[in-house]
Design a protein around this motif. Structure first.
Motif, mmCIF file in Angstrom:
data_model
loop_
_atom_site.group_PDB
_atom_site.id
_atom_site.type_symbol
_atom_site.label_atom_id
_atom_site.label_comp_id
_atom_site.label_asym_id
_atom_site.label_seq_id
_atom_site.Cartn_x
_atom_site.Cartn_y
_atom_site.Cartn_z
ATOM 1 N N LYS A 1 -2.808 -12.708 -12.274
ATOM 2 C CA LYS A 1 -3.977 -12.279 -11.496
ATOM 3 C C LYS A 1 -3.783 -10.893 -10.874
ATOM 4 C CE LYS A 1 -5.751 -16.842 -10.469
ATOM 5 N NZ LYS A 1 -6.117 -17.801 -9.432
ATOM 6 N N ARG A 2 -2.575 -10.381 -10.900
ATOM 7 C CA ARG A 2 -2.334 -9.039 -10.350
ATOM 8 C C ARG A 2 -3.018 -7.967 -11.181
ATOM 9 N NH1 ARG A 2 4.143 -9.510 -9.375
ATOM 10 N NH2 ARG A 2 4.048 -11.435 -8.172
ATOM 11 N N ALA B 1 -8.118 -5.770 -4.683
ATOM 12 C CA ALA B 1 -8.124 -6.741 -5.779
ATOM 13 C C ALA B 1 -6.693 -7.072 -6.196
ATOM 14 C CB ALA B 1 -8.917 -6.197 -6.966
ATOM 15 N N TYR B 2 -5.831 -6.077 -6.231
ATOM 16 C CA TYR B 2 -4.429 -6.314 -6.567
ATOM 17 C C TYR B 2 -3.762 -7.196 -5.506
ATOM 18 C CZ TYR B 2 0.537 -5.573 -7.249
ATOM 19 O OH TYR B 2 1.884 -5.764 -7.411
ATOM 20 N N ILE B 3 -4.017 -6.902 -4.236
ATOM 21 C CA ILE B 3 -3.419 -7.673 -3.147
ATOM 22 C C ILE B 3 -3.888 -9.126 -3.198
ATOM 23 C CG2 ILE B 3 -3.405 -7.962 -0.632
ATOM 24 C CD1 ILE B 3 -3.464 -4.858 -0.486
ATOM 25 N N VAL C 1 -9.265 2.078 -3.313
ATOM 26 C CA VAL C 1 -9.103 1.097 -2.243
ATOM 27 C C VAL C 1 -9.556 -0.290 -2.694
ATOM 28 C CG1 VAL C 1 -9.981 0.414 0.030
ATOM 29 C CG2 VAL C 1 -9.194 2.745 -0.349
ATOM 30 N N VAL C 2 -10.693 -0.378 -3.372
ATOM 31 C CA VAL C 2 -11.175 -1.666 -3.868
ATOM 32 C C VAL C 2 -10.181 -2.242 -4.881
ATOM 33 C CG1 VAL C 2 -13.022 -2.792 -5.183
ATOM 34 C CG2 VAL C 2 -13.586 -1.176 -3.375
ATOM 35 N N MET D 1 0.807 -1.196 0.000
ATOM 36 C CA MET D 1 0.000 0.000 0.000
ATOM 37 C C MET D 1 0.855 1.267 0.000
ATOM 38 S SD MET D 1 -3.282 -0.368 -0.016
ATOM 39 C CE MET D 1 -4.734 -0.470 0.934
ATOM 40 N N LEU D 2 2.115 1.163 0.288
ATOM 41 C CA LEU D 2 2.960 2.349 0.342
ATOM 42 C C LEU D 2 3.397 2.843 -1.024
ATOM 43 C CD1 LEU D 2 5.222 1.549 3.399
ATOM 44 C CD2 LEU D 2 3.379 3.204 3.258
#
Length: 82
Positions: free
Chosen positions: A48-49, A36-38, A31-32, A1-2
């Motif tokens: 899938k990233r 989804a990326y995480i 944020v969503v 997230m950084l």
């Protein structure tokens, strides 16, 4: 997230000063998209990233509004726009 914290949070704050509902919606999209990326990253499959790529649909307009409002608040730019 950084990775996007230095552009996202100030842009969210600054665009929220002028367009709070838009900034809230764009922040939610971002944020969503990050979640989804995480989720894709944690799966171990690099393809899938890409599912979280829509986060930029929230970030880019926020950043654009923030830059536009910062530039148009400069006195010499205000004179040019008259």
């Amino acid at each position: 997230m950084l990775t996007h914290a230095l552009t996202t949070k100030p842009s969210l704050f600054h665009s929220g000063l002028y367009y709070p509902r838009f900034a809230a919606a764009a922040g939610l999209v971002w944020v969503v998209g990050r979640f989804a990326y995480i989720a894709g990253y944690a799966s171990g499959d690099p393809s899938k990233r890409q599912r979280g790529a829509f986060q930029y649909l929230g970030l880019l307009p926020m950043f654009g509004i923030s830059v536009w409002k910062a530039v148009t608040s400069m006195p010499f730019v205000q004179e040019l726009l008259k």
